[in-house]
Design a protein around this motif. Structure first.
Motif, short mmCIF file in Angstrom:
data_model
loop_
_atom_site.label_atom_id
_atom_site.label_comp_id
_atom_site.label_asym_id
_atom_site.label_seq_id
_atom_site.Cartn_x
_atom_site.Cartn_y
_atom_site.Cartn_z
N LEU A 335 8.81 5.87 5.96
CA LEU A 335 9.64 4.66 6.02
C LEU A 335 8.91 3.54 6.75
O LEU A 335 9.26 2.38 6.61
N SER A 336 7.93 3.93 7.53
CA SER A 336 7.31 2.94 8.40
C SER A 336 5.82 3.24 8.54
O SER A 336 5.43 4.38 8.80
N ILE A 337 5.00 2.24 8.31
CA ILE A 337 3.56 2.42 8.41
C ILE A 337 2.98 1.28 9.25
O ILE A 337 3.35 0.13 9.08
N ASP A 338 2.10 1.64 10.16
CA ASP A 338 1.56 0.67 11.10
C ASP A 338 0.08 0.96 11.32
O ASP A 338 -0.28 1.91 12.00
N LEU A 339 -0.76 0.15 10.69
CA LEU A 339 -2.21 0.34 10.83
C LEU A 339 -2.86 -0.96 11.29
O LEU A 339 -2.43 -2.04 10.91
N GLU A 340 -3.87 -0.82 12.11
CA GLU A 340 -4.64 -1.99 12.49
C GLU A 340 -6.10 -1.62 12.55
O GLU A 340 -6.46 -0.58 13.07
N GLY A 341 -6.93 -2.47 12.00
CA GLY A 341 -8.36 -2.18 12.00
C GLY A 341 -9.05 -3.16 11.09
O GLY A 341 -8.54 -4.25 10.83
N HIS A 342 -10.21 -2.78 10.60
CA HIS A 342 -10.92 -3.67 9.68
C HIS A 342 -10.37 -3.46 8.27
O HIS A 342 -10.48 -2.39 7.70
N LEU A 343 -9.78 -4.50 7.70
CA LEU A 343 -9.09 -4.37 6.42
C LEU A 343 -9.99 -4.75 5.26
O LEU A 343 -10.73 -5.74 5.32
N GLU A 344 -9.87 -3.98 4.19
CA GLU A 344 -10.55 -4.31 2.94
C GLU A 344 -9.60 -3.96 1.80
O GLU A 344 -9.53 -2.81 1.36
N PHE A 345 -8.83 -4.95 1.35
CA PHE A 345 -7.78 -4.68 0.38
C PHE A 345 -7.93 -5.51 -0.89
O PHE A 345 -8.35 -6.66 -0.84
N SER A 346 -7.49 -4.91 -1.99
CA SER A 346 -7.32 -5.68 -3.23
C SER A 346 -5.86 -5.53 -3.65
O SER A 346 -5.08 -4.89 -2.96
N ASP A 347 -5.51 -6.10 -4.78
CA ASP A 347 -4.13 -5.96 -5.28
C ASP A 347 -3.73 -4.49 -5.45
O ASP A 347 -2.56 -4.15 -5.40
N THR A 348 -4.72 -3.63 -5.64
CA THR A 348 -4.43 -2.19 -5.80
C THR A 348 -3.62 -1.68 -4.60
O THR A 348 -2.71 -0.86 -4.75
N ASN A 356 6.27 3.52 -3.07
CA ASN A 356 7.29 3.95 -2.11
C ASN A 356 8.24 2.79 -1.88
O ASN A 356 7.95 1.86 -1.13
N LYS A 357 9.40 2.86 -2.52
CA LYS A 357 10.34 1.74 -2.47
C LYS A 357 11.23 1.80 -1.22
O LYS A 357 12.04 0.91 -1.00
N ASN A 358 11.09 2.86 -0.45
CA ASN A 358 11.96 3.01 0.73
C ASN A 358 11.36 2.43 2.01
O ASN A 358 12.00 2.46 3.05
N LEU A 359 10.16 1.92 1.92
CA LEU A 359 9.50 1.43 3.13
C LEU A 359 10.30 0.32 3.79
O LEU A 359 10.74 -0.62 3.14
N LYS A 360 10.48 0.47 5.11
CA LYS A 360 11.22 -0.54 5.87
C LYS A 360 10.30 -1.38 6.75
O LYS A 360 10.56 -2.53 6.99
#
Lengths: 466, 210
Positions: A335-348, A356-360
């Motif tokens: 339900l909950s995700i919390d990450l911090e660091g060096h990010l490398e993201f695309s639309d993927t 996961n549609k339940n994420l709050k």
């Protein structure tokens, strides 16, 4: 006219000037004062250092760490029982004097307490290693006082040596545990050694298991399977603990230790990990393969700067689409995700999160690579390519979203039109923080926008340094 | 609601108004008082202020207290008017409670408040007046003075000092320990005799907050 004719707000204003001990006497003056002191939470925290220290003029200007602590004399009737006090947080340092005071307070107050939190203040970075050599376990003395007759919830947010409180009664009470066997500053090889030693001590104290320690004295590196054998068949568990917070490096490659930990805490739903590693992905693997019932995951990782890791590639520490994929696909109850660091993201990344549609709560913050001074600028900026469409699609897929803090990178600019659309899809959103790379983007969104969205309690768009 | 014209008028020109106390005394008040008393400021905004010869009735305040409040405001007229509103600090979910200072009462204020601590009961009157008039600085001085009186005292001493009758806070489940009860009840004997003379009523406990 007498003092008790005062309205509650004036009594409140008087009470805000008084210390814990003075207020505990006030709480015994009459029913009205008692209920004000209790209901307005004046007596929820007893900070031993703050309450007991006699201010020392000579040290007033130095930092609190260097100030010499002189406690006022502890007399036998220092504390008075406060009727109706049910929750208490004690901030205790691992020092004899502190424990004596905590013990006394618990002896006087123990019988009404239903919830106790033991916190310890952060240690200074200046002398990180001192406590690892400390073989004595002072808090052990507190065991009897902490397990009070009405206790329903015990939260131990203190460092390792406190855990010897484990006993049969405590197994049925403890609900939240924070264990710190980490190094205070950046890790080095010696701290790994100390932390293994401390883990062994911890496992030993949890009871039920046989530990055969064949390490050579002062051997800095050893393997849990060869040098130390653990027979965990009779391990005693803590069935009520759903929240576990760890500061350690056993999630790197000590699978034997992780298995054991899961036997001790079999019902973890909320997990927070602070660790050092040379490969983000392998630490995440250990978590997602073992803690499949997780509802909340928070991870902070920094780089091990020990000499032997010098040649490791920093790319292995990136939080990328692949990491998100592992977490989302293997932890379906999250339900909950919390990450911090060096990010490398695309639309993927966004598409994966849509599964996961339940994420709050979603926090994906860029914080560079911690634990190391890296001069190369390419590590200080996140590499994020989100498109507006993908973000809107993401909003549509998360109707329950309550909190979103995310870096949206450099390739898109959040306009008011975009934000309005985004928020429309997330009617429960209360905290929205969008971090961008460019400086001037924040100018596009002004306070007027916030007032037009009353659902938002916290709103920020701008560069990550708030 | 005040119009802009009225506000400019209120804030800029040195105007005097009249107020009357509970016991019929009439006082002139000027900007120093109006600017520090939120209650008066609001009243003037609401009332028709065209005729400033009619005294504004302040039914809750005795003349002596009103006079003292006016003296206090005159002395403090040049203080920074925008005292930060610390009302929001009363956060019920505060993380760690840290007492606010109360040793920072200025010499003049100490002297000022002394007249009320000498005569029993009037300290409460001046605080209630400050509360009614909503004069933050005066209220703060009063509350700090009481906090300083309470500090270091045990429950009995506080009860005696402020004439509070003893009703044991712990009924039922959370009754105080035996030793405490016997100690307190011993002193209670003394208090019950006092109680007969005292006008102090025993308030019912506050409602629980969720």
């Amino acid at each position: 006219m007498f003092l008790n004719d005062f309205p509650t707000e004036i009594l409140n204003q008087i009470f805000t000037h008084l210390s814990f001990i003075d207020l505990s006497y006030c709480a015994n003056v009459c029913q009205r004062w008692n209920s004000i002191v209790i209901n307005y939470n004046y007596l929820t925290t007893f900070n031993i250092e703050q309450e007991m220290t006699i201010p020392h003029d000579e040290y007033q200007n130095t930092s609190s760490f260097h100030r010499k602590l002189i406690y006022r004399p502890v007399t036998s009737n220092l504390f008075i029982f406060v009727p109706n006090l049910k929750y208490l947080r004690i901030i205790v340092k691992k020092e004899k004097e502190d424990l004596k005071i905590a013990k006394q307070l618990l002896q006087v107050q123990g019988k009404t307490l239903e919830k106790i939190i033991v916190d310890s203040p952060p240690y200074s970075n200046d002398e990180p290693d001192e406590r690892f050599h400390d073989e004595t376990d002072l808090i052990h003395d507190l065991t009897d006082e902490l397990i009070t007759p009405n206790l329903r919830e015990l939260i131990l947010n203190a460092r390792l040596p406190i855990v010897s409180i484990w006993n049969e009664k405590s197994r049925q009470i403890i609900r939240k545990v924070a264990i710190d066997v980490g190094h205070q500053s950046q890790s080095n090889c010696w701290s790994c050694y100390y932390s293994f030693g401390n883990w062994l001590k911890f496992f030993e104290m949890c009871g039920g298991m046989k530990i055969t320690d064949n390490r050579a004295d002062h051997a800095p590196f050893f393997s849990p399977s060869e040098d130390v054998q653990i027979d965990s068949t009779n391990v005693k568990s803590f069935p009520l603990v759903e929240y576990l917070s760890l500061r350690t490096n056993i999630f790197r490659n000590q699978n034997g230790f992780v298995d054991l930990l899961l036997k001790i805490f079999p019902n973890i739903k909320q997990f927070e990990l602070e660790t050092w590693t040379q490969e983000y992905s392998s630490s995440i693997d250990v978590i997602v393969d073992n803690l499949i019932n997780l509802e909340h995951l928070k991870v902070r990782i920094w780089w091990c700067c020990g000499r032997k890791y010098k040649h490791y590639s920093l790319e292995q520490l990136y939080i990328n689409d692949n990491i998100i994929n592992k977490i989302i696909s293997k932890l379906p109850k999250l339900l909950s995700i919390d990450l911090e660091g060096h990010l490398e993201f695309s639309d993927t990344c966004l598409e994966i999160l849509n599964n996961n549609k339940n994420l709050k709560n979603i926090i994906l913050k860029h914080g560079g690579i911690a634990g190391h001074k890296i001069n190369d600028e390419s590590y200080t900026q996140p590499i994020i390519h989100f498109s507006e469409n993908a973000l809107i699609e993401f909003a549509k897929s998360h109707p329950l979203l309550d909190q979103l803090e995310i870096n949206i990178g450099q390739s898109m600019v959040p306009t008011i039109g975009f934000l309005t659309k985004f928020i429309q899809h997330c009617p429960k959103l209360k905290i929205l923080k969008l971090y961008v790379v460019e400086n001037d983007v924040s100018l596009l969104v002004d306070d007027k926008f916030k007032t037009s969205c009353p659902q938002l309690e916290t709103f920020y768009v701008g560069i990550s340094k708030e | 609601m005040a119009t802009n014209v009225e506000e400019t008028y209120l804030y800029s020109s040195p105007t005097t108004f009249k107020v009357s106390s509970k016991d019929g005394e009439i006082f002139d008040i000027d900007d120093s008082f109006i600017n520090q008393s939120k209650t008066i400021k609001n009243m003037l905004n609401v009332l028709d202020i065209a005729d400033n010869h009619m005294p504004i009735p302040l039914q809750n305040i005795k003349g002596t207290m009103l006079n003292a409040a006016i003296v206090f405001c005159k002395y403090h007229k040049n203080d920074l008017l925008s005292i930060p509103d610390d009302e929001d600090e009363d956060d019920f979910e505060r993380d760690a409670y840290e007492p606010r200072r109360s040793d920072d009462i200025s010499e003049w204020d100490k002297e000022f408040i002394k007249q009320f601590t000498v005569e029993e009961g009037t300290l409460f009157d001046i605080i209630m007046a400050a509360n009614y008039l909503d004069i933050k600085a005066l209220l703060a001085v009063g509350c700090k003075t009481i906090a300083n009186m309470v500090r270091g005292k045990n429950s009995d001493q506080v009860r005696q000092m402020f004439n509070i009758s003893y009703d044991p806070p712990g009924e039922g489940l959370n009754t105080p320990r035996n030793s405490v009860t016997s100690k307190e009840s011993g002193d209670n004997q003394l208090l019950t005799t006092q109680e007969k003379e005292s006008r102090c009523k025993t308030p019912s406990p506050e409602l629980m907050y969720d």
